[in-house]
Enzyme design. Structure first.
Site, PDB file in Angstrom:
ATOM      1  N   ASP A  40       1.430  -1.332  -0.076  1.00  0.00           N
ATOM      2  CA  ASP A  40       0.275  -0.089   0.384  1.00  0.00           C
ATOM      3  C   ASP A  40       0.958   1.107   0.033  1.00  0.00           C
ATOM      4  O   ASP A  40       0.592   2.666  -0.421  1.00  0.00           O
ATOM      5  CB  ASP A  40      -1.187  -0.015   1.056  1.00  0.00           C
ATOM      6  N   GLU A 112      -2.310  -5.167  -3.429  1.00  0.00           N
ATOM      7  CA  GLU A 112      -1.170  -4.733  -2.780  1.00  0.00           C
ATOM      8  C   GLU A 112       0.321  -5.620  -1.840  1.00  0.00           C
ATOM      9  O   GLU A 112       0.964  -4.785  -2.204  1.00  0.00           O
ATOM     10  CB  GLU A 112      -1.556  -4.037  -1.737  1.00  0.00           C
TER      11      GLU A 112
END
Length: 216
Positions: A40, A112
């Site tokens: 992320d 992610e």
């Protein structure tokens, strides 16, 4: 795994990282949440860097809205589906039975996590090239001359993308009479230490201005 790696555009030297990135916490043993946390941050950095250079004359508020549009869960889940990620996910029995491989949140988090795994194995340059390739069409569709969303919607999407609580609005005061009334509202969100305050000819207008202040 070979088919998935071909779709990703990256071949792992050690597929252990890829397998971990695909493992949801509902499965027994180690899972992908630490890699998701890392991925992320990497994704945000790469997207922010690209937007900064792509739109040199655009203020940080608009850049934030562009970034939120690109990295929101729905966008990442759409890319994960395009890559065929769902059928490779390692899920616990309950998640498999409930169709977890199709859930936006699980798909986005796994994507992610894969970025985190690639970053650890190959470094920032490689993962930057990969993200740029994956999202090139989305980058090119961004138009700095248009406000894509109204401020309240943009703020909500940005906060959702950042995993923050949604904003709350409150009417602070009303002044004037009849058609000359003015409304003052507050917008409380985690982006600011104190609530944003704005006024307008209607409550809706004042809320839009307060949301814009939060994004500035």
């Amino acid at each position: 795994m070979e088919q998935l790696q071909a779709q990703l555009g990256y071949v792992f030297t050690d597929v252990t990282g890829l397998k971990l990135a695909l493992t949801h916490r509902s499965a027994a043993g180690l899972h992908n949440e630490r890699l998701e946390f890392l991925g992320d941050a990497v994704l945000e950095l790469v997207v922010t860097h690209r937007l900064y250079h792509q739109f040199p004359g655009v203020d940080e508020g608009r850049l934030s809205r562009f970034r939120a549009q690109l990295v929101r869960k729905e966008s990442l889940a759409s890319k994960a589906r395009e890559l065929g990620l769902g059928r490779h996910l390692i899920l616990g029995p309950g998640e498999r039975q409930s169709g977890g491989w199709e859930r936006d949140s699980i798909l986005a988090d796994s994507l992610e996590a894969i970025l985190g795994a690639i970053y650890l194995e190959a470094g920032l340059q490689t993962v930057t090239e990969l993200i740029t390739d994956w999202f090139e069409d989305q980058f090119n569709r961004l138009d700095a001359r248009r406000v894509i969303k109204d401020s309240k919607t943009a703020l909500q999407e940005f906060l959702q993308a950042e995993g923050m609580p949604l904003p709350t609005y409150a009417l602070l005061q009303t002044t004037g009479l009849g058609h000359q009334q003015r409304f003052t509202v507050t917008c409380t969100c985690q982006l600011l230490a104190t609530p944003a305050v704005a006024e307008g000819d209607s409550i809706k207008q004042a809320e839009q201005k307060a949301a814009e202040t939060c994004l500035a």
